[in-house]
Design a protein around this motif. Structure first.
Motif, mmCIF file in Angstrom:
data_model
loop_
_atom_site.group_PDB
_atom_site.id
_atom_site.type_symbol
_atom_site.label_atom_id
_atom_site.label_comp_id
_atom_site.label_asym_id
_atom_site.label_seq_id
_atom_site.Cartn_x
_atom_site.Cartn_y
_atom_site.Cartn_z
ATOM 1 N N LEU A 290 115.633 -2.675 47.993
ATOM 2 C CA LEU A 290 114.501 -3.288 48.668
ATOM 3 C C LEU A 290 113.255 -3.208 47.798
ATOM 4 N N VAL A 291 112.239 -4.004 48.148
ATOM 5 C CA VAL A 291 110.976 -3.959 47.415
ATOM 6 C C VAL A 291 110.419 -2.533 47.466
ATOM 7 N N GLY A 292 110.009 -2.016 46.297
ATOM 8 C CA GLY A 292 109.478 -0.659 46.233
ATOM 9 C C GLY A 292 110.530 0.395 45.928
ATOM 10 N N LEU A 422 116.828 -8.672 32.891
ATOM 11 C CA LEU A 422 116.259 -9.826 33.584
ATOM 12 C C LEU A 422 115.795 -9.377 34.969
ATOM 13 N N ASP A 423 114.490 -9.346 35.176
ATOM 14 C CA ASP A 423 113.924 -8.902 36.446
ATOM 15 C C ASP A 423 113.620 -10.127 37.313
ATOM 16 N N GLU A 424 114.370 -10.299 38.387
ATOM 17 C CA GLU A 424 114.253 -11.464 39.284
ATOM 18 C C GLU A 424 114.266 -12.775 38.482
ATOM 19 N N PRO A 425 115.339 -13.028 37.728
ATOM 20 C CA PRO A 425 115.349 -14.181 36.813
ATOM 21 C C PRO A 425 115.296 -15.538 37.478
ATOM 22 N N THR A 426 115.632 -15.616 38.776
ATOM 23 C CA THR A 426 115.638 -16.933 39.427
ATOM 24 C C THR A 426 114.598 -17.048 40.533
ATOM 25 N N ARG A 427 113.640 -16.118 40.581
ATOM 26 C CA ARG A 427 112.620 -16.178 41.637
ATOM 27 C C ARG A 427 111.798 -17.458 41.520
ATOM 28 N N ILE A 451 123.918 -7.598 29.976
ATOM 29 C CA ILE A 451 122.934 -8.237 30.840
ATOM 30 C C ILE A 451 122.678 -7.331 32.039
ATOM 31 N N ILE A 452 121.434 -6.931 32.216
ATOM 32 C CA ILE A 452 121.039 -6.154 33.390
ATOM 33 C C ILE A 452 120.158 -7.048 34.243
ATOM 34 N N MET A 453 120.615 -7.354 35.451
ATOM 35 C CA MET A 453 119.900 -8.280 36.321
ATOM 36 C C MET A 453 119.392 -7.553 37.558
ATOM 37 N N ILE A 454 118.076 -7.581 37.749
ATOM 38 C CA ILE A 454 117.454 -7.072 38.969
ATOM 39 C C ILE A 454 117.235 -8.254 39.903
ATOM 40 N N SER A 455 117.678 -8.128 41.141
ATOM 41 C CA SER A 455 117.499 -9.230 42.079
ATOM 42 C C SER A 455 117.354 -8.705 43.497
ATOM 43 N N SER A 456 116.510 -9.396 44.275
ATOM 44 C CA SER A 456 116.327 -9.071 45.691
ATOM 45 C C SER A 456 117.233 -9.917 46.572
ATOM 46 N N VAL A 470 122.664 0.320 43.217
ATOM 47 C CA VAL A 470 121.712 0.153 44.313
ATOM 48 C C VAL A 470 120.699 1.288 44.267
ATOM 49 N N MET A 471 119.412 0.943 44.450
ATOM 50 C CA MET A 471 118.342 1.928 44.418
ATOM 51 C C MET A 471 117.611 2.007 45.753
ATOM 52 N N HIS A 472 117.120 3.203 46.031
ATOM 53 C CA HIS A 472 116.271 3.433 47.206
ATOM 54 C C HIS A 472 115.290 4.546 46.861
ATOM 55 N N ALA A 473 113.995 4.274 47.043
ATOM 56 C CA ALA A 473 112.938 5.278 46.837
ATOM 57 C C ALA A 473 113.055 5.972 45.488
ATOM 58 N N GLY A 474 113.330 5.188 44.438
ATOM 59 C CA GLY A 474 113.366 5.742 43.090
ATOM 60 C C GLY A 474 114.639 6.459 42.721
#
Length: 499
Positions: A290-292, A422-427, A451-456, A470-474
Protein backbone atom coordinates in the motif's frame (compact mmCIF):
# COMPACT_ATOMS: atom_id res chain seq x y z
CA UNK A 1 -31.10 17.40 -27.67
CA UNK A 2 -33.22 15.13 -25.48
CA UNK A 3 -34.85 16.57 -22.41
CA UNK A 4 -32.07 15.74 -19.92
CA UNK A 5 -29.08 15.99 -22.26
CA UNK A 6 -26.87 18.83 -21.06
CA UNK A 7 -24.09 18.48 -23.69
CA UNK A 8 -24.09 17.28 -27.25
CA UNK A 9 -21.01 17.43 -29.47
CA UNK A 10 -21.90 16.51 -33.06
CA UNK A 11 -19.46 15.42 -35.78
CA UNK A 12 -16.49 17.33 -34.38
CA UNK A 13 -13.50 17.55 -36.70
CA UNK A 14 -10.15 19.01 -35.66
CA UNK A 15 -7.02 18.85 -37.77
CA UNK A 16 -3.48 19.86 -36.91
CA UNK A 17 -0.66 19.97 -39.47
CA UNK A 18 -0.43 16.43 -40.81
CA UNK A 19 -2.77 14.93 -38.19
CA UNK A 20 -6.56 14.56 -38.05
CA UNK A 21 -6.93 14.56 -34.26
CA UNK A 22 -10.74 14.32 -34.28
CA UNK A 23 -12.66 12.72 -37.12
CA UNK A 24 -16.43 13.28 -36.87
CA UNK A 25 -16.51 12.63 -33.13
CA UNK A 26 -19.92 12.68 -31.46
CA UNK A 27 -20.29 12.73 -27.69
CA UNK A 28 -23.14 13.58 -25.33
CA UNK A 29 -23.75 13.83 -21.57
CA UNK A 30 -26.91 13.76 -19.51
CA UNK A 31 -27.60 16.16 -16.68
CA UNK A 32 -26.47 14.77 -13.32
CA UNK A 33 -24.45 11.83 -14.63
CA UNK A 34 -20.80 10.81 -14.30
CA UNK A 35 -19.68 10.01 -17.84
CA UNK A 36 -16.32 8.32 -18.45
CA UNK A 37 -14.28 9.26 -21.52
CA UNK A 38 -11.75 6.55 -22.35
CA UNK A 39 -9.16 5.85 -25.00
CA UNK A 40 -5.47 5.32 -25.52
CA UNK A 41 -3.07 8.25 -25.50
CA UNK A 42 -3.57 9.91 -28.86
CA UNK A 43 -7.18 8.71 -29.17
CA UNK A 44 -8.43 12.31 -29.09
CA UNK A 45 -9.71 12.70 -25.51
CA UNK A 46 -7.62 15.77 -24.65
CA UNK A 47 -8.29 17.43 -28.00
CA UNK A 48 -12.04 16.87 -27.62
CA UNK A 49 -12.01 18.44 -24.15
CA UNK A 50 -9.95 21.36 -25.43
CA UNK A 51 -12.57 21.91 -28.11
CA UNK A 52 -15.25 21.76 -25.41
CA UNK A 53 -13.38 24.32 -23.27
CA UNK A 54 -12.76 26.57 -26.33
CA UNK A 55 -9.00 26.20 -26.02
CA UNK A 56 -9.25 24.84 -29.60
CA UNK A 57 -11.83 25.80 -32.20
CA UNK A 58 -13.22 22.87 -34.23
CA UNK A 59 -12.79 22.79 -38.00
CA UNK A 60 -16.39 21.62 -38.28
CA UNK A 61 -19.21 20.21 -36.18
CA UNK A 62 -21.57 21.60 -33.57
CA UNK A 63 -21.66 21.83 -29.78
CA UNK A 64 -24.95 22.22 -27.95
CA UNK A 65 -24.85 23.04 -24.24
CA UNK A 66 -27.93 23.43 -22.05
CA UNK A 67 -30.15 23.59 -25.12
CA UNK A 68 -28.25 26.33 -26.95
CA UNK A 69 -25.69 26.29 -29.71
CA UNK A 70 -22.34 26.68 -27.97
CA UNK A 71 -19.91 29.02 -29.71
CA UNK A 72 -17.28 30.63 -27.49
CA UNK A 73 -14.04 32.26 -28.58
CA UNK A 74 -11.88 31.38 -25.56
CA UNK A 75 -11.74 29.32 -22.33
CA UNK A 76 -12.85 32.23 -20.13
CA UNK A 77 -16.08 32.52 -22.12
CA UNK A 78 -16.59 28.76 -21.82
CA UNK A 79 -16.08 28.97 -18.05
CA UNK A 80 -18.67 31.73 -17.80
CA UNK A 81 -21.07 29.50 -19.75
CA UNK A 82 -20.72 26.82 -17.04
CA UNK A 83 -17.94 24.48 -18.20
CA UNK A 84 -14.88 23.85 -16.00
CA UNK A 85 -11.89 21.55 -16.55
CA UNK A 86 -9.71 20.25 -13.71
CA UNK A 87 -6.44 19.12 -15.27
CA UNK A 88 -4.11 16.45 -13.91
CA UNK A 89 -1.58 19.20 -13.17
CA UNK A 90 -3.56 21.65 -11.10
CA UNK A 91 -3.80 25.32 -12.09
CA UNK A 92 -3.10 26.63 -8.60
CA UNK A 93 -0.59 29.22 -7.40
CA UNK A 94 1.29 27.52 -4.53
CA UNK A 95 2.31 30.70 -2.68
CA UNK A 96 -1.21 32.15 -2.67
CA UNK A 97 -3.88 31.18 -0.15
CA UNK A 98 -6.73 28.75 -0.72
CA UNK A 99 -9.29 31.55 -0.91
CA UNK A 100 -7.12 33.60 -3.30
CA UNK A 101 -6.76 30.59 -5.60
CA UNK A 102 -10.51 29.95 -5.66
CA UNK A 103 -11.29 33.51 -6.76
CA UNK A 104 -8.13 34.42 -8.67
CA UNK A 105 -9.02 36.87 -11.44
CA UNK A 106 -12.64 37.05 -10.25
CA UNK A 107 -12.30 38.72 -6.84
CA UNK A 108 -15.46 40.50 -5.60
CA UNK A 109 -14.89 44.20 -5.08
CA UNK A 110 -16.15 46.78 -2.60
CA UNK A 111 -17.05 50.03 -4.28
CA UNK A 112 -15.41 48.78 -7.45
CA UNK A 113 -11.96 49.35 -5.96
CA UNK A 114 -11.09 47.09 -3.01
CA UNK A 115 -11.20 43.31 -2.76
CA UNK A 116 -14.03 42.08 -0.54
CA UNK A 117 -12.07 39.51 1.49
CA UNK A 118 -14.93 38.92 3.94
CA UNK A 119 -17.29 37.78 1.19
CA UNK A 120 -14.53 35.76 -0.48
CA UNK A 121 -13.71 33.87 2.72
CA UNK A 122 -17.33 33.22 3.61
CA UNK A 123 -18.06 31.88 0.12
CA UNK A 124 -14.87 29.77 0.05
CA UNK A 125 -15.71 28.20 3.43
CA UNK A 126 -19.24 27.42 2.30
CA UNK A 127 -18.01 25.79 -0.92
CA UNK A 128 -15.36 23.69 0.83
CA UNK A 129 -17.69 22.67 3.66
CA UNK A 130 -20.17 21.54 1.03
CA UNK A 131 -17.47 19.26 -0.34
CA UNK A 132 -16.80 17.89 3.14
CA UNK A 133 -13.45 19.64 3.51
CA UNK A 134 -12.66 21.76 6.54
CA UNK A 135 -9.39 23.64 6.06
CA UNK A 136 -8.13 27.13 6.81
CA UNK A 137 -8.92 29.14 3.68
CA UNK A 138 -6.02 31.49 4.53
CA UNK A 139 -3.52 28.61 4.32
CA UNK A 140 -1.11 28.71 1.38
CA UNK A 141 -1.85 26.04 -1.22
CA UNK A 142 1.72 24.71 -1.03
CA UNK A 143 1.05 23.65 2.58
CA UNK A 144 -2.01 21.48 1.92
CA UNK A 145 -2.16 17.92 0.57
CA UNK A 146 -2.65 16.97 -3.09
CA UNK A 147 -6.16 15.71 -2.31
CA UNK A 148 -7.01 19.01 -0.62
CA UNK A 149 -5.63 20.91 -3.62
CA UNK A 150 -7.99 18.89 -5.79
CA UNK A 151 -10.92 19.94 -3.61
CA UNK A 152 -9.78 23.56 -4.02
CA UNK A 153 -9.90 23.08 -7.81
CA UNK A 154 -13.43 21.67 -7.52
CA UNK A 155 -14.45 24.57 -5.24
CA UNK A 156 -13.03 26.97 -7.82
CA UNK A 157 -15.15 25.32 -10.52
CA UNK A 158 -18.26 25.54 -8.34
CA UNK A 159 -17.56 29.20 -7.57
CA UNK A 160 -17.89 29.82 -11.31
CA UNK A 161 -21.33 28.14 -11.26
CA UNK A 162 -20.04 25.28 -13.39
CA UNK A 163 -22.76 22.86 -14.47
CA UNK A 164 -20.34 20.52 -16.23
CA UNK A 165 -16.97 19.62 -14.70
CA UNK A 166 -14.27 17.68 -16.56
CA UNK A 167 -11.87 15.72 -14.32
CA UNK A 168 -8.68 14.61 -16.08
CA UNK A 169 -6.92 11.71 -14.30
CA UNK A 170 -8.17 12.93 -10.90
CA UNK A 171 -6.77 10.00 -8.89
CA UNK A 172 -3.29 9.83 -10.44
CA UNK A 173 -1.48 11.10 -7.33
CA UNK A 174 -3.96 10.21 -4.58
CA UNK A 175 -3.80 7.55 -1.87
CA UNK A 176 -6.60 4.99 -1.54
CA UNK A 177 -8.15 6.96 1.34
CA UNK A 178 -8.03 10.18 -0.70
CA UNK A 179 -9.58 8.41 -3.69
CA UNK A 180 -12.49 7.30 -1.49
CA UNK A 181 -12.97 10.91 -0.40
CA UNK A 182 -12.91 12.10 -4.02
CA UNK A 183 -15.51 9.52 -5.03
CA UNK A 184 -17.78 10.67 -2.18
CA UNK A 185 -17.36 14.24 -3.45
CA UNK A 186 -18.21 13.19 -7.00
CA UNK A 187 -21.37 11.48 -5.76
CA UNK A 188 -22.35 14.65 -3.87
CA UNK A 189 -21.85 16.71 -7.01
CA UNK A 190 -23.95 14.24 -8.99
CA UNK A 191 -26.75 14.38 -6.40
CA UNK A 192 -26.76 18.18 -6.68
CA UNK A 193 -27.33 17.89 -10.44
CA UNK A 194 -23.79 18.54 -11.67
CA UNK A 195 -22.48 16.60 -14.65
CA UNK A 196 -18.99 15.08 -14.50
CA UNK A 197 -16.87 13.98 -17.46
CA UNK A 198 -14.37 11.56 -15.94
CA UNK A 199 -11.11 10.74 -17.76
CA UNK A 200 -8.98 7.95 -16.31
CA UNK A 201 -6.66 5.12 -17.32
CA UNK A 202 -7.65 3.16 -14.21
CA UNK A 203 -10.49 1.08 -15.58
CA UNK A 204 -11.62 -0.25 -12.19
CA UNK A 205 -12.57 3.33 -11.24
CA UNK A 206 -15.04 3.51 -14.10
CA UNK A 207 -17.12 0.73 -12.53
CA UNK A 208 -16.87 2.43 -9.13
CA UNK A 209 -18.11 5.91 -9.98
CA UNK A 210 -19.38 6.26 -13.57
CA UNK A 211 -22.82 5.80 -15.14
CA UNK A 212 -21.89 5.65 -18.83
CA UNK A 213 -18.69 5.40 -20.82
CA UNK A 214 -17.73 6.70 -24.26
CA UNK A 215 -14.64 5.25 -25.91
CA UNK A 216 -12.51 7.00 -28.53
CA UNK A 217 -9.93 5.39 -30.80
CA UNK A 218 -7.71 7.05 -33.41
CA UNK A 219 -9.70 10.29 -33.29
CA UNK A 220 -13.08 8.63 -33.76
CA UNK A 221 -15.97 7.49 -31.56
CA UNK A 222 -16.04 3.72 -30.99
CA UNK A 223 -19.23 3.76 -28.96
CA UNK A 224 -21.10 4.67 -25.77
CA UNK A 225 -22.25 2.07 -23.25
CA UNK A 226 -23.93 1.94 -19.86
CA UNK A 227 -21.25 0.94 -17.35
CA UNK A 228 -23.64 -1.68 -15.96
CA UNK A 229 -23.72 -3.36 -19.39
CA UNK A 230 -19.97 -3.60 -20.09
CA UNK A 231 -17.05 -5.48 -18.55
CA UNK A 232 -13.34 -4.72 -18.43
CA UNK A 233 -12.51 -7.16 -21.23
CA UNK A 234 -14.90 -5.51 -23.65
CA UNK A 235 -13.76 -2.05 -22.60
CA UNK A 236 -10.14 -2.92 -23.40
CA UNK A 237 -11.10 -4.57 -26.67
CA UNK A 238 -12.96 -1.42 -27.75
CA UNK A 239 -9.93 0.73 -26.89
CA UNK A 240 -7.05 -1.32 -28.25
CA UNK A 241 -8.51 -4.19 -30.24
CA UNK A 242 -7.45 -6.99 -27.90
CA UNK A 243 -8.76 -8.66 -24.76
CA UNK A 244 -7.48 -8.68 -21.19
CA UNK A 245 -6.08 -12.17 -21.74
CA UNK A 246 -3.75 -10.77 -24.43
CA UNK A 247 -2.78 -7.80 -22.26
CA UNK A 248 0.18 -9.31 -20.37
CA UNK A 249 3.20 -10.95 -22.01
CA UNK A 250 3.54 -14.73 -22.13
CA UNK A 251 5.68 -16.15 -19.31
CA UNK A 252 5.64 -19.80 -20.34
CA UNK A 253 9.28 -19.83 -21.45
CA UNK A 254 10.69 -17.80 -18.54
CA UNK A 255 13.84 -19.22 -16.94
CA UNK A 256 15.73 -17.61 -14.08
CA UNK A 257 19.47 -17.03 -14.38
CA UNK A 258 22.21 -16.31 -11.85
CA UNK A 259 21.76 -14.21 -8.74
CA UNK A 260 22.74 -10.64 -9.65
CA UNK A 261 21.58 -8.42 -6.78
CA UNK A 262 21.42 -9.14 -3.08
CA UNK A 263 20.16 -6.65 -0.52
CA UNK A 264 21.00 -7.58 3.08
CA UNK A 265 19.57 -6.15 6.29
CA UNK A 266 18.69 -2.67 5.02
CA UNK A 267 17.89 -0.37 7.93
CA UNK A 268 16.79 3.25 7.95
CA UNK A 269 15.24 4.51 11.17
CA UNK A 270 11.49 4.87 10.89
CA UNK A 271 11.50 3.95 7.19
CA UNK A 272 13.12 0.57 6.40
CA UNK A 273 13.38 -2.31 8.85
CA UNK A 274 15.85 -5.16 8.25
CA UNK A 275 14.99 -5.75 4.59
CA UNK A 276 16.75 -8.56 2.74
CA UNK A 277 16.01 -10.03 -0.68
CA UNK A 278 17.64 -11.34 -3.86
CA UNK A 279 17.04 -10.63 -7.55
CA UNK A 280 18.05 -12.81 -10.48
CA UNK A 281 18.95 -12.33 -14.12
CA UNK A 282 16.00 -13.02 -16.39
CA UNK A 283 13.26 -12.31 -13.86
CA UNK A 284 10.80 -9.52 -13.23
CA UNK A 285 10.64 -9.03 -9.47
CA UNK A 286 7.45 -7.23 -8.47
CA UNK A 287 7.24 -5.23 -5.24
CA UNK A 288 3.71 -4.66 -3.97
CA UNK A 289 2.27 -2.84 -0.98
CA UNK A 290 0.00 0.00 0.00
CA UNK A 291 0.98 3.66 -0.29
CA UNK A 292 3.48 4.45 2.47
CA UNK A 293 4.76 0.87 2.73
CA UNK A 294 8.32 1.98 1.95
CA UNK A 295 8.63 0.61 -1.60
CA UNK A 296 9.92 3.82 -3.18
CA UNK A 297 12.20 4.44 -0.19
CA UNK A 298 13.71 0.98 -0.70
CA UNK A 299 14.31 1.65 -4.39
CA UNK A 300 15.90 5.03 -3.65
CA UNK A 301 18.16 3.43 -1.04
CA UNK A 302 19.37 0.77 -3.49
CA UNK A 303 20.06 3.51 -6.04
CA UNK A 304 21.96 5.63 -3.49
CA UNK A 305 19.47 8.51 -3.65
CA UNK A 306 18.63 8.03 0.05
CA UNK A 307 21.11 6.97 2.73
CA UNK A 308 20.63 3.93 4.96
CA UNK A 309 21.77 3.48 8.55
CA UNK A 310 23.06 -0.04 7.94
CA UNK A 311 22.94 -2.88 5.45
CA UNK A 312 24.86 -4.10 2.43
CA UNK A 313 24.41 -4.60 -1.32
CA UNK A 314 26.06 -7.40 -3.26
CA UNK A 315 26.29 -7.36 -7.06
CA UNK A 316 27.26 -10.66 -8.64
CA UNK A 317 28.52 -11.79 -5.24
CA UNK A 318 30.71 -8.72 -4.63
CA UNK A 319 29.87 -6.28 -1.85
CA UNK A 320 29.57 -2.73 -3.19
CA UNK A 321 29.08 0.62 -1.50
CA UNK A 322 26.45 2.77 -3.19
CA UNK A 323 25.88 6.07 -1.41
CA UNK A 324 24.96 8.22 -4.41
CA UNK A 325 23.22 7.69 -7.76
CA UNK A 326 26.40 8.12 -9.81
CA UNK A 327 27.88 5.08 -8.07
CA UNK A 328 24.73 3.10 -8.77
CA UNK A 329 24.91 4.06 -12.44
CA UNK A 330 28.60 3.13 -12.57
CA UNK A 331 27.57 -0.30 -11.21
CA UNK A 332 24.99 -0.69 -14.00
CA UNK A 333 21.90 0.06 -11.91
CA UNK A 334 19.18 2.25 -13.43
CA UNK A 335 16.17 3.78 -11.68
CA UNK A 336 13.06 5.08 -13.45
CA UNK A 337 11.26 7.08 -10.74
CA UNK A 338 7.49 7.19 -10.26
CA UNK A 339 7.49 10.97 -10.79
CA UNK A 340 8.69 11.11 -14.38
CA UNK A 341 7.94 14.81 -14.81
CA UNK A 342 9.79 16.05 -11.72
CA UNK A 343 12.55 13.46 -11.36
CA UNK A 344 12.70 11.32 -14.50
CA UNK A 345 12.79 13.93 -17.27
CA UNK A 346 13.96 17.46 -17.98
CA UNK A 347 10.76 18.68 -19.60
CA UNK A 348 12.29 21.72 -21.28
CA UNK A 349 14.84 19.61 -23.13
CA UNK A 350 14.30 17.60 -26.31
CA UNK A 351 13.61 13.90 -26.63
CA UNK A 352 17.20 13.52 -27.85
CA UNK A 353 18.75 15.31 -24.88
CA UNK A 354 16.69 13.33 -22.37
CA UNK A 355 17.61 9.97 -23.90
CA UNK A 356 21.32 10.79 -23.94
CA UNK A 357 21.46 12.08 -20.35
CA UNK A 358 22.85 8.85 -18.90
CA UNK A 359 25.52 8.35 -21.57
CA UNK A 360 26.96 11.81 -22.13
CA UNK A 361 30.36 10.51 -21.09
CA UNK A 362 30.37 8.28 -24.19
CA UNK A 363 29.38 11.14 -26.51
CA UNK A 364 32.36 13.40 -25.91
CA UNK A 365 35.21 14.25 -28.23
CA UNK A 366 37.62 16.92 -27.09
CA UNK A 367 35.24 17.76 -24.24
CA UNK A 368 32.32 18.45 -26.63
CA UNK A 369 29.22 16.38 -27.28
CA UNK A 370 29.11 14.86 -30.79
CA UNK A 371 25.70 15.95 -32.17
CA UNK A 372 25.51 13.24 -34.84
CA UNK A 373 26.22 10.46 -32.37
CA UNK A 374 23.65 11.83 -29.94
CA UNK A 375 21.03 12.09 -32.71
CA UNK A 376 21.70 8.54 -33.92
CA UNK A 377 21.35 7.18 -30.40
CA UNK A 378 18.02 8.97 -29.86
CA UNK A 379 16.66 7.84 -33.24
CA UNK A 380 17.59 4.23 -32.43
CA UNK A 381 15.50 4.22 -29.26
CA UNK A 382 12.63 6.23 -30.73
CA UNK A 383 12.34 3.51 -33.38
CA UNK A 384 12.92 0.60 -30.99
CA UNK A 385 10.33 1.76 -28.44
CA UNK A 386 7.97 3.25 -31.01
CA UNK A 387 7.99 6.62 -29.29
CA UNK A 388 5.33 8.77 -30.96
CA UNK A 389 7.08 12.08 -31.63
CA UNK A 390 7.49 14.42 -34.59
CA UNK A 391 11.26 14.14 -34.15
CA UNK A 392 14.06 13.83 -31.63
CA UNK A 393 14.35 17.62 -31.33
CA UNK A 394 10.79 17.96 -30.00
CA UNK A 395 10.59 19.02 -26.31
CA UNK A 396 9.72 15.99 -24.20
CA UNK A 397 7.05 18.09 -22.46
CA UNK A 398 4.96 17.87 -25.64
CA UNK A 399 4.72 14.06 -25.56
CA UNK A 400 1.88 12.03 -24.10
CA UNK A 401 2.36 10.35 -20.72
CA UNK A 402 3.02 6.95 -22.27
CA UNK A 403 5.61 8.31 -24.66
CA UNK A 404 7.29 10.29 -21.87
CA UNK A 405 7.55 7.02 -19.94
CA UNK A 406 9.18 5.39 -22.95
CA UNK A 407 11.77 8.20 -23.04
CA UNK A 408 12.57 7.51 -19.37
CA UNK A 409 13.06 3.83 -20.21
CA UNK A 410 15.13 4.70 -23.28
CA UNK A 411 17.47 6.72 -21.07
CA UNK A 412 18.31 3.63 -19.02
CA UNK A 413 18.36 1.26 -22.00
CA UNK A 414 20.94 3.52 -23.59
CA UNK A 415 23.09 2.96 -20.51
CA UNK A 416 22.63 -0.81 -20.89
CA UNK A 417 22.02 -1.29 -17.16
CA UNK A 418 21.98 -4.83 -15.81
CA UNK A 419 19.54 -3.93 -13.01
CA UNK A 420 16.62 -1.66 -13.86
CA UNK A 421 14.28 -0.47 -11.10
CA UNK A 422 10.92 0.74 -12.40
CA UNK A 423 8.78 2.62 -9.86
CA UNK A 424 5.13 2.69 -11.02
CA UNK A 425 6.20 2.40 -14.69
CA UNK A 426 2.67 2.57 -16.10
CA UNK A 427 1.08 5.19 -13.82
CA UNK A 428 -1.11 7.58 -15.78
CA UNK A 429 -0.71 5.91 -19.18
CA UNK A 430 -3.24 4.13 -21.34
CA UNK A 431 -3.77 0.40 -21.73
CA UNK A 432 -2.11 0.21 -25.14
CA UNK A 433 1.06 1.91 -23.90
CA UNK A 434 0.97 -0.28 -20.79
CA UNK A 435 0.98 -3.42 -22.91
CA UNK A 436 3.96 -2.13 -24.89
CA UNK A 437 5.89 -1.41 -21.68
CA UNK A 438 5.03 -4.85 -20.26
CA UNK A 439 6.34 -6.49 -23.41
CA UNK A 440 9.50 -4.40 -23.27
CA UNK A 441 10.07 -5.42 -19.64
CA UNK A 442 9.63 -9.07 -20.59
CA UNK A 443 12.04 -8.70 -23.50
CA UNK A 444 14.67 -7.08 -21.26
CA UNK A 445 14.30 -9.82 -18.65
CA UNK A 446 14.51 -12.50 -21.31
CA UNK A 447 17.76 -10.84 -22.43
CA UNK A 448 19.26 -11.39 -18.97
CA UNK A 449 18.43 -8.11 -17.24
CA UNK A 450 17.11 -7.86 -13.68
CA UNK A 451 13.83 -5.92 -13.67
CA UNK A 452 12.45 -4.72 -10.35
CA UNK A 453 8.94 -3.32 -10.75
CA UNK A 454 7.13 -1.39 -8.02
CA UNK A 455 3.40 -1.15 -8.65
CA UNK A 456 0.23 -0.28 -6.75
CA UNK A 457 -1.94 -2.16 -9.25
CA UNK A 458 -2.46 -5.76 -8.16
CA UNK A 459 -3.51 -7.03 -11.62
CA UNK A 460 -0.26 -5.57 -12.99
CA UNK A 461 1.83 -7.17 -10.23
CA UNK A 462 0.17 -10.56 -10.83
CA UNK A 463 0.19 -10.30 -14.62
CA UNK A 464 3.79 -9.20 -15.16
CA UNK A 465 5.93 -10.42 -12.25
CA UNK A 466 7.76 -13.74 -12.02
CA UNK A 467 8.22 -13.36 -8.27
CA UNK A 468 6.53 -10.95 -5.85
CA UNK A 469 7.68 -9.24 -2.66
CA UNK A 470 5.13 -7.50 -0.44
CA UNK A 471 5.90 -4.63 1.95
CA UNK A 472 4.06 -3.14 4.91
CA UNK A 473 5.29 -0.29 7.15
CA UNK A 474 8.87 -0.56 5.91
CA UNK A 475 9.08 -4.34 6.31
CA UNK A 476 8.92 -7.29 3.94
CA UNK A 477 5.82 -9.24 4.92
CA UNK A 478 5.48 -11.67 2.04
CA UNK A 479 7.21 -13.37 -0.87
CA UNK A 480 5.50 -15.42 -3.57
CA UNK A 481 6.18 -17.09 -6.86
CA UNK A 482 3.75 -15.51 -9.33
CA UNK A 483 1.97 -18.82 -9.94
CA UNK A 484 1.19 -19.11 -6.22
CA UNK A 485 0.10 -15.50 -5.65
CA UNK A 486 -3.45 -14.16 -5.48
CA UNK A 487 -4.84 -10.69 -4.81
CA UNK A 488 -6.13 -11.92 -1.46
CA UNK A 489 -2.72 -13.27 -0.37
CA UNK A 490 -0.95 -10.08 -1.42
CA UNK A 491 -3.47 -7.83 0.33
CA UNK A 492 -3.15 -9.78 3.58
CA UNK A 493 0.60 -9.19 3.54
CA UNK A 494 0.16 -5.57 2.45
CA UNK A 495 -1.99 -4.90 5.50
CA UNK A 496 0.54 -6.41 7.90
CA UNK A 497 -0.17 -10.14 8.01
CA UNK A 498 3.11 -11.97 7.40
CA UNK A 499 2.85 -14.80 4.87
Amino acid sequence: MTENTILQMKNIVKTFPGVKALNNVSFSCREGEVHALLGENGAGKSTLMKVLSAAHQPDSGEIWFRGSLFSHPDPISAQKAGIAIIYQEFNLVPYMSVVENIFIGREPLLGGRFIDYRTMKATAKKLLNGLGLKIDVDEKVKNISVAQQQMVEIAKALSMNAELIVMDEPTATLTDHEIDFLFKTIRKLKESGKTIIYISHRLEEIFEVCDRVTILKDGGTVGTENVADIDKDRMIRMMVGRTLGEYYPDRSGVSRGEKVLEVKNFQRKGVLHDISFEAYAGEILGISGLVGAGRTELARAIFGADQIDSGTILLNGEEVRINEPLKAISRSIGFATEDRKQQGLILGLSVKKNISLTVLDTMLRGGLIQPRKEKELAETYVKMLRIATAGTEVPVSGLSGGNQQKVVLAKWLARDCNVIILDEPTRGIDVGAKAEIYNLMRKLADGGKVIIMISSELPEILGVSDRILVMHAGRLTGQFQAKDATEEKIMKCATGEVA
